[in-house]
Design an enzyme around this catalytic site. Structure first.
Site, PDB file in Angstrom:
ATOM      1  N   ASP A 199       0.814  -1.222   0.000  1.00  0.00           N
ATOM      2  CA  ASP A 199       0.000   0.000   0.000  1.00  0.00           C
ATOM      3  C   ASP A 199       0.845   1.268   0.000  1.00  0.00           C
ATOM      4  O   ASP A 199       0.665   2.141  -0.847  1.00  0.00           O
ATOM      5  CB  ASP A 199      -0.913   0.041   1.248  1.00  0.00           C
ATOM      6  CG  ASP A 199      -2.025  -0.995   1.187  1.00  0.00           C
ATOM      7  OD1 ASP A 199      -2.351  -1.447   0.080  1.00  0.00           O
ATOM      8  OD2 ASP A 199      -2.554  -1.336   2.263  1.00  0.00           O
ATOM      9  N   ARG A 223       0.131   4.881  17.268  1.00  0.00           N
ATOM     10  CA  ARG A 223      -0.242   5.878  16.257  1.00  0.00           C
ATOM     11  C   ARG A 223       0.019   7.334  16.657  1.00  0.00           C
ATOM     12  O   ARG A 223       0.515   8.112  15.854  1.00  0.00           O
ATOM     13  CB  ARG A 223      -1.695   5.695  15.828  1.00  0.00           C
ATOM     14  CG  ARG A 223      -1.966   4.376  15.096  1.00  0.00           C
ATOM     15  CD  ARG A 223      -1.095   4.232  13.853  1.00  0.00           C
ATOM     16  NE  ARG A 223      -1.455   3.063  13.062  1.00  0.00           N
ATOM     17  CZ  ARG A 223      -0.725   1.948  12.978  1.00  0.00           C
ATOM     18  NH1 ARG A 223       0.395   1.835  13.645  1.00  0.00           N
ATOM     19  NH2 ARG A 223      -1.121   0.947  12.218  1.00  0.00           N
ATOM     20  N   SER A 251      -4.455  -9.426   8.066  1.00  0.00           N
ATOM     21  CA  SER A 251      -3.891  -8.089   8.160  1.00  0.00           C
ATOM     22  C   SER A 251      -3.275  -7.963   9.553  1.00  0.00           C
ATOM     23  O   SER A 251      -3.931  -8.201  10.558  1.00  0.00           O
ATOM     24  CB  SER A 251      -5.011  -7.061   7.953  1.00  0.00           C
ATOM     25  OG  SER A 251      -4.644  -5.856   8.564  1.00  0.00           O
TER      26      SER A 251
HETATM   27  N1  ARG Z   1      -8.485  -2.886  15.987  1.00  0.00           N
HETATM   28  C1  ARG Z   1      -7.210  -2.532  16.513  1.00  0.00           C
HETATM   29  C2  ARG Z   1      -7.170  -1.069  16.804  1.00  0.00           C
HETATM   30  O1  ARG Z   1      -7.976  -0.339  16.317  1.00  0.00           O
HETATM   31  C3  ARG Z   1      -6.082  -3.014  15.653  1.00  0.00           C
HETATM   32  C4  ARG Z   1      -5.793  -2.214  14.444  1.00  0.00           C
HETATM   33  C5  ARG Z   1      -4.751  -2.857  13.627  1.00  0.00           C
HETATM   34  N2  ARG Z   1      -4.252  -1.979  12.609  1.00  0.00           N
HETATM   35  C6  ARG Z   1      -3.868  -2.382  11.420  1.00  0.00           C
HETATM   36  N3  ARG Z   1      -3.453  -1.448  10.609  1.00  0.00           N
HETATM   37  N4  ARG Z   1      -3.898  -3.628  11.043  1.00  0.00           N
HETATM   38  O2  ARG Z   1      -6.339  -0.621  17.527  1.00  0.00           O
END
Ligand code: ARG
Length: 394
Positions: free
Chosen positions: A13, A93, A174
């Site tokens: 991506d 993040r 993922s």
């Molecule tokens: N659902 C989790 C969260 O919102 C995991 C997110 C995983 N992120 C990813 N880019 N695969 O924190």
């Protein structure tokens, strides 16, 4: 030429995004990669970014900062979203947002970009973070905009543009991983009734594959900070790495949940977080040993709120900061050690010790030497029950 800083992972991506940002927006693209999990192949990452057309690539190891400024507050907060998920991705993040902004300002870029999809929480965490820190920066999310509908179309685009990619290596799930845990989504996991197959797990052993004999470990804390494992002092990142290996081998820290995303959908999430599970339990245990009932009970409510704030992308908010101050306020007492038994998927606290303990054996005992004044109990009950006397008399 105008510049943009892209949060670059090295995957399909974001590699396509480098080229796409040039073609569609005429940007010069600066790639930024944060290492907060296992260290990826640096040379390969830089090579791929360059082949995709990046002007330059910055790779920074942020594990120490992650542990100190994000994981430690989350330990103090006992943060678990919906009572389970220790928030590995959600904590990473805001730190990435902070660094994206710093690089953009330093490099004179007018925008930042990321490879999040339009359906998840990560786009929120990154964008709210960036806007809190520098509202003048434009934000572009190629995956929400571009024309590719399938992975195959992206692969085709990468081929056309001579971007080197590992198509074969793509997992059927993922995955997002850092030292605080891993999130596994998509593929067959989308069937909520289906047990995740063993190949979905990366950091933990299946219960029937763990050692038969339990293992005991001891975590030492000084002022709320986990500082040692089995008496050996080590930096927090090392301690987390070790615990991931040790507790993971006992199958500790697996979570399988239906989670409420901020964007309104319920999603099936599988997590592994061995070190997080052990450290959150150990800290909770020790704090409960040295703090009074009122504090502990009230804190539980705030922990829930804190986890929600972090999950909802509101790291950069006054309430999160205020709650951090609240949780930090009594950490000086959280000094001592906790004994944990690792046994077929479980991490159980089986011992605790602290010079600040509020536990008094002489008050708790049912044996000889009891100092508890039981004659005072009669009067206590008389007054405690006074407001309710006769309340439900028919
Ligand atoms: N659902 C989790 C969260 O919102 C995991 C997110 C995983 N992120 C990813 N880019 N695969 O924190």
């Amino acid at each position: 030429m105008k510049k943009i800083v892209l949060a670059y992972s090295g995957g399909l991506d974001t590699s396509c995004a480098v080229k796409w940002l040039q073609e569609h927006y005429g940007y010069e693209v600066i790639c930024f990669s944060a290492f907060i999990g296992e260290v990826k192949d640096k040379t390969k990452l830089i090579k791929r970014a360059k082949a995709a057309g990046a002007l330059k690539t910055f790779i920074v190891d942020l594990k120490d900062e992650f542990a100190k400024d994000y994981i430690l507050p989350a330990i103090w907060a006992h943060a678990r979203y919906e009572g389970k998920y220790p928030l590995a991705t959600a904590l990473g993040r805001p730190m990435i947002a902070k660094h994206l902004v710093e690089v953009a300002e330093r490099e004179g870029a007018e925008a930042v970009a990321h490879g999040c999809t339009g359906k998840g929480n990560d786009q929120v965490r990154l964008e709210v973070g960036v806007r809190a820190l520098n509202p003048d920066l434009k934000i572009i999310a190629p995956l929400r905009e571009w024309e590719f509908k399938t992975r195959e179309e992206e692969i085709e685009y990468a081929r056309e543009k001579c971007i080197p990619i590992d198509v074969t290596k793509k997992s059927i799930y993922s995955i997002d991983k850092n030292i605080w845990g891993i999130a596994i989504e998509a593929g067959i996991l989308e069937d909520p009734m289906l047990e995740p197959p063993e190949d979905a797990y990366v950091m933990t052993k299946a219960c029937d594959k763990t050692p038969k004999k339990p293992r005991y470990i001891e975590i030492g804390f000084v002022k709320g900070v986990p500082v040692s494992l089995d008496g050996k002092k080590m930096p927090l990142v090392t301690l987390i790495d070790r615990l991931n290996a040790v507790a993971g081998a006992y199958g500790v820290g697996r979570f399988d949940m239906i989670e409420n995303r901020l964007v309104g959908i319920k999603s099936r999430e599988v997590y592994e977080a061995p070190a997080a599970d052990v450290l959150l339990k150990a800290h909770d245990e020790l704090e409960g040993f040295v703090m009074d009932r009122e504090f502990i009970h009230y804190k539980r409510v705030l922990s829930e709120k804190y986890a929600e704030l972090v999950y909802f992308g509101l790291w950069f908010s006054p309430l999160r900061k205020a709650l951090d101050a609240f949780f930090a306020s009594n950490q000086a007492r959280v000094t001592g050690k906790v004994r944990i038994k690792l046994d077929r998927g479980h991490a159980i606290c089986v011992g605790r010790e602290s010079k600040f303990a509020l536990y008094r054996e002489k008050l708790a005992t049912y044996s000889k030497g009891d100092l508890f004044d039981r004659t005072a109990a009669t009067g206590f009950m008389k007054l405690w029950g006074l407001p309710y006397e006769g309340m439900y008399k028919s």
